[in-house]
Scaffold this active site. Structure first.
Site, short mmCIF file in Angstrom:
data_model
loop_
_atom_site.label_atom_id
_atom_site.label_comp_id
_atom_site.label_asym_id
_atom_site.label_seq_id
_atom_site.Cartn_x
_atom_site.Cartn_y
_atom_site.Cartn_z
N PRO A 71 0.79 -1.23 0.00
CA PRO A 71 0.00 0.00 0.00
C PRO A 71 0.82 1.28 0.00
O PRO A 71 1.83 1.39 0.70
CB PRO A 71 -0.83 -0.11 1.29
N ASN A 72 0.36 2.21 -0.81
CA ASN A 72 0.87 3.58 -0.92
C ASN A 72 2.19 3.69 -1.67
O ASN A 72 2.65 4.81 -1.94
CB ASN A 72 1.00 4.25 0.46
N ARG A 107 4.73 12.66 -2.10
CA ARG A 107 4.90 13.33 -0.80
C ARG A 107 6.03 12.66 -0.03
O ARG A 107 6.52 11.62 -0.41
CB ARG A 107 3.59 13.26 0.00
N ARG A 166 12.60 4.65 12.81
CA ARG A 166 11.44 5.55 12.76
C ARG A 166 10.52 5.31 13.98
O ARG A 166 11.01 5.00 15.05
CB ARG A 166 10.73 5.37 11.42
N TYR A 201 11.30 9.05 1.38
CA TYR A 201 11.28 8.04 0.30
C TYR A 201 11.93 8.51 -0.99
O TYR A 201 11.96 7.77 -1.97
CB TYR A 201 9.81 7.64 0.02
N HIS A 219 12.80 -2.51 2.30
CA HIS A 219 12.21 -1.23 2.69
C HIS A 219 13.09 -0.10 2.18
O HIS A 219 14.32 -0.16 2.34
CB HIS A 219 12.06 -1.13 4.21
N ALA A 230 3.02 -0.70 4.85
CA ALA A 230 2.56 -0.73 6.24
C ALA A 230 2.09 -2.12 6.68
O ALA A 230 2.04 -2.40 7.89
CB ALA A 230 1.45 0.29 6.44
N ASN A 258 8.15 -5.50 -0.74
CA ASN A 258 8.04 -4.38 0.19
C ASN A 258 6.56 -4.30 0.56
O ASN A 258 5.75 -3.77 -0.20
CB ASN A 258 8.51 -3.07 -0.45
O1 CA2 Z 1 10.43 2.18 3.91
C1 CA2 Z 1 9.59 1.48 3.32
O2 CA2 Z 1 9.78 1.02 2.19
C2 CA2 Z 1 8.22 1.22 3.97
O3 CA2 Z 1 7.86 -0.13 3.68
C3 CA2 Z 1 7.27 2.19 3.31
C4 CA2 Z 1 5.85 2.18 3.91
C5 CA2 Z 1 5.90 2.28 5.43
O4 CA2 Z 1 4.60 2.10 5.97
C6 CA2 Z 1 6.84 1.25 6.05
O5 CA2 Z 1 6.88 1.45 7.45
C7 CA2 Z 1 8.25 1.38 5.47
C8 CA2 Z 1 5.04 3.35 3.33
C9 CA2 Z 1 4.81 3.26 1.84
C10 CA2 Z 1 4.90 4.54 1.08
O6 CA2 Z 1 4.24 5.59 1.71
C11 CA2 Z 1 4.22 6.84 1.12
C12 CA2 Z 1 3.80 7.87 1.93
C13 CA2 Z 1 3.76 9.15 1.42
C14 CA2 Z 1 4.13 9.40 0.10
C15 CA2 Z 1 4.52 8.37 -0.69
C16 CA2 Z 1 4.57 7.07 -0.20
#
Ligand code: CA2
Length: 143
Positions: free
Chosen positions: A9-10, A17, A106, A22, A99, A76, A73
């Site tokens: 997801p995301n 953002r 974090r 990232y 990741h 969340a 990956n």
């Molecule tokens: O660091 C990573 O790759 C994570 O798997 C990314 C996840 C996060 O929940 C994990 O704790 C670590 C989040 C995915 C991307 O989220 C975004 C948020 C805002 C803008 C773009 C992507």
């Protein structure tokens, strides 16, 4: 060698953002990078992204008998999903957890990874390069 790369997801929102966490490159940029690396390594890569836990479980199950390894990956879902852990265990394929950031540095709620127990390796905090390192690890393991 066939490798399935799964993003949760995301991750389709990359570059839009939180560039300080990232980076500013997009999901499409990530896909291009992985495909270019796969071509050089002689790997057939399949890229999959979903925001839905059950769809990610389905993708892992469908890899059985078709793929030689999985790079995942889970976003969340890393920190919540026993279903993804069980799916990786069920197919028995070597899986590398990736990741982009380092979740261990974090918030506390990011310090637990359920999926880690089913993975042969975890790569975190290396940005997009982590996916390429994961591919090198899986291809190296096969030799
Ligand atoms: O660091 C990573 O790759 C994570 O798997 C990314 C996840 C996060 O929940 C994990 O704790 C670590 C989040 C995915 C991307 O989220 C975004 C948020 C805002 C803008 C773009 C992507």
């Amino acid at each position: 060698m066939n490798i399935l790369v799964i993003n949760g997801p995301n991750l389709n929102m990359l570059g839009i953002r939180e560039p300080e966490i990232y980076g500013s490159a997009t999901y499409a940029d990530l896909c291009r990078l992985i495909e270019a690396h796969a071509e050089k390594a002689g790997v057939t890569v399949t890229l999959y992204q979903s925001n839905h836990e059950g769809d990610l479980v389905d993708a892992i199950q469908q890899a059985y008998g078709k793929q030689d390894g999985i790079i995942i990956n889970p976003g969340a879902y890393t920190h919540t999903s026993i279903a993804l852990l069980d799916a990786i265990k069920a197919v028995g394929l070597p899986a590398v957890e990736v990741h982009i950031s380092d979740p261990d540095t974090r918030e506390d709620f990011r310090k637990t990874s359920y999926i880690r127990a089913a993975c042969v390796k975890t790569i975190k905090g290396h940005g997009f390069s982590g996916y390429l390192e994961a591919m090198d690890y899986l291809t190296g393991e096969q030799q």
